[in-house]
Design a protein around this motif. Structure first.
Motif, mmCIF file in Angstrom:
data_model
loop_
_atom_site.group_PDB
_atom_site.id
_atom_site.type_symbol
_atom_site.label_atom_id
_atom_site.label_comp_id
_atom_site.label_asym_id
_atom_site.label_seq_id
_atom_site.Cartn_x
_atom_site.Cartn_y
_atom_site.Cartn_z
ATOM 1 N N PRO A 189 0.880 -1.056 -0.018
ATOM 2 C CA PRO A 189 0.013 0.005 0.079
ATOM 3 C C PRO A 189 1.036 1.337 0.130
ATOM 4 C CG PRO A 189 0.046 -0.891 2.327
ATOM 5 C CD PRO A 189 1.104 -1.714 1.405
ATOM 6 N N TRP A 190 1.287 1.732 -1.216
ATOM 7 C CA TRP A 190 2.241 2.799 -1.124
ATOM 8 C C TRP A 190 1.567 4.088 -0.535
ATOM 9 C CZ3 TRP A 190 6.713 1.211 -2.194
ATOM 10 C CH2 TRP A 190 7.203 0.010 -2.730
ATOM 11 N N THR A 191 0.288 4.040 -0.248
ATOM 12 C CA THR A 191 -0.523 5.386 0.022
ATOM 13 C C THR A 191 -0.273 5.512 1.536
ATOM 14 O OG1 THR A 191 -2.634 4.166 0.069
ATOM 15 C CG2 THR A 191 -1.977 5.700 -1.589
ATOM 16 N N SER A 192 0.396 4.297 2.253
ATOM 17 C CA SER A 192 0.768 3.935 3.826
ATOM 18 C C SER A 192 1.885 4.630 4.164
ATOM 19 C CB SER A 192 0.332 2.660 4.244
ATOM 20 O OG SER A 192 -0.591 2.237 3.992
ATOM 21 N N ALA A 252 5.107 11.418 -5.011
ATOM 22 C CA ALA A 252 3.779 11.017 -4.630
ATOM 23 C C ALA A 252 3.821 9.561 -4.286
ATOM 24 C CB ALA A 252 3.089 11.313 -5.736
ATOM 25 N N PRO A 253 2.756 8.921 -3.659
ATOM 26 C CA PRO A 253 2.637 7.469 -3.413
ATOM 27 C C PRO A 253 2.730 6.783 -4.644
ATOM 28 C CG PRO A 253 1.269 8.803 -2.019
ATOM 29 C CD PRO A 253 1.903 9.822 -2.873
ATOM 30 N N GLY A 254 3.797 5.754 -4.723
ATOM 31 C CA GLY A 254 3.771 4.919 -5.798
ATOM 32 C C GLY A 254 4.545 5.432 -7.050
ATOM 33 N N ALA A 285 1.412 0.380 -8.173
ATOM 34 C CA ALA A 285 0.155 0.645 -7.265
ATOM 35 C C ALA A 285 -0.202 -0.809 -6.872
ATOM 36 C CB ALA A 285 -0.971 0.999 -8.536
ATOM 37 N N THR A 289 5.900 7.083 -0.905
ATOM 38 C CA THR A 289 4.821 6.580 0.194
ATOM 39 C C THR A 289 4.259 7.758 0.495
ATOM 40 O OG1 THR A 289 6.276 6.906 2.153
ATOM 41 C CG2 THR A 289 6.562 4.755 0.752
ATOM 42 N N ALA A 290 3.162 7.714 1.691
ATOM 43 C CA ALA A 290 2.523 8.838 2.200
ATOM 44 C C ALA A 290 3.564 9.489 3.122
ATOM 45 C CB ALA A 290 1.374 8.113 3.050
ATOM 46 N N ARG A 296 3.911 4.389 -12.404
ATOM 47 C CA ARG A 296 3.874 4.153 -10.976
ATOM 48 C C ARG A 296 3.801 2.638 -10.699
ATOM 49 N NH1 ARG A 296 4.254 8.707 -11.462
ATOM 50 N NH2 ARG A 296 3.013 10.553 -10.843
#
Length: 309
Positions: free
Chosen positions: A213-216, A258-260, A309, A273-274, A307
């Motif tokens: 989860p790259w947004t973590s 940016a995430p990813g 994802a 990541t986030a 990216r």
């Protein structure tokens, strides 16, 4: 004591070797999962535990279910005193638990009552534990809830994966299991009930759970990847294909991404990541070999739109 050792994967081998080499116990049988298909040809192969037992001329029992009448009949005929268990991977009904005179004793890779369940080492890393260990306990019907005979502790290193940590625990745990059986035999060891506080569970981590989860936050990304290495293997999607991701390294001084998002230089490949970038270590594209992140980046010829994802 007359023992029937129950186990399946290579994690169980140090314990089986220790008991085979013991002068106090006699491993008269091994209980393991049925032969399973593996390799490109999907041919049936015996489990690592079965292979070691056969090398030593030990009888191998492969019940589909541990409650099978034929298996229980054979276990009774062997007049087993105790069944030590390490990563057997099959449910044990009460009919099986009742057969050996001194019951079934499990080596579990956590400090019970923490991380009861199938994936204790993975969850310890995933949740950021700094100390873990192994425990021996009497198996009861409730999951990993039986009284504990003994424990051994192990520090979780910063770069530990579930594979490296489990390897160390399997070795230290083998000594604990042998000592536990010695104490049971001579009557010097008494199992103590687990405390009701501190119970946590470690269900199996699936392939879907292992998607990065790259947004973590970067810390969570790092822990998840290490927890899933080598199994089931952390992964991401790249250009609509699955890419296996090896352990990453924090890159706190790297430019924000940016995430990813991916940024590659001659020496490093960074992913956002986030909370900041991390540096990729090794990557395995779908259907290809494991390679360094730099080699992978050069081969795919990254664009600004690419990216993970």
């Amino acid at each position: 004591m007359r023992l029937a050792f129950a186990g399946t994967p290579s994690t169980a081998l140090p314990s089986l070797r220790a008991l085979i080499d013991s002068s106090r116990h006699d491993v008269v049988a091994v209980v393991t999962r049925p032969d399973a298909p593996s390799g490109r040809g999907k041919q049936l192969h015996p489990s690592p535990v079965a292979q070691l037992a056969e090398e030593h001329g030990i009888e191998v029992l492969r019940p589909v279910k541990a409650g099978d009448p034929a298996f229980l009949e054979r276990l009774r005929a062997l007049e087993i005193d105790c069944c030590p268990v390490v990563a057997y991977g099959n449910l044990l009904p009460q009919s099986a638990l009742d057969v050996p005179r001194l019951g079934w004793v499990n080596l579990h890779f956590s400090l019970l009552p923490a991380w009861r369940g199938a994936a204790p080492v993975q969850h310890a890393i995933l949740h950021g534990d700094t100390i873990t260990g192994a425990a021996t306990f009497q198996i009861v019907k409730e999951l990993d809830a039986g009284p504990v005979f003994g424990v051994t502790t192990e520090e979780i290193a910063v770069g530990d994966t579930s594979g490296t940590l489990l390897e160390r625990l399997s070795i230290s745990g083998a000594g604990l299991l042998a000592a536990t059986l010695d104490g049971i035999e001579d009557g010097t060891l008494e199992a103590r009930p687990q405390p009701s506080d501190g119970v946590s569970f470690a269900p199996k981590i699936t392939v879907d759970d292992a998607r990065v989860p790259w947004t973590s936050p970067a810390m969570h990304v790092d822990r998840l990847i290490r927890a899933c290495t080598p199994n089931p293997g952390a992964w991401s999607s790249f250009r609509d294909q699955r890419v296996k991701i090896g352990p990453v390294r924090p890159a706190p001084s790297a430019p924000a991404l940016a995430p990813g998002a991916i940024s590659a230089t001659k020496n490093t490949v960074l992913v956002g990541t986030a909370t900041g970038a991390v540096e990729l270590g090794e990557v395995q594209p779908q259907g290809k070999r494991l390679m360094s992140a730099g080699e992978w980046a050069r081969g795919v010829r990254l664009t600004d739109e690419d990216r993970l994802a």
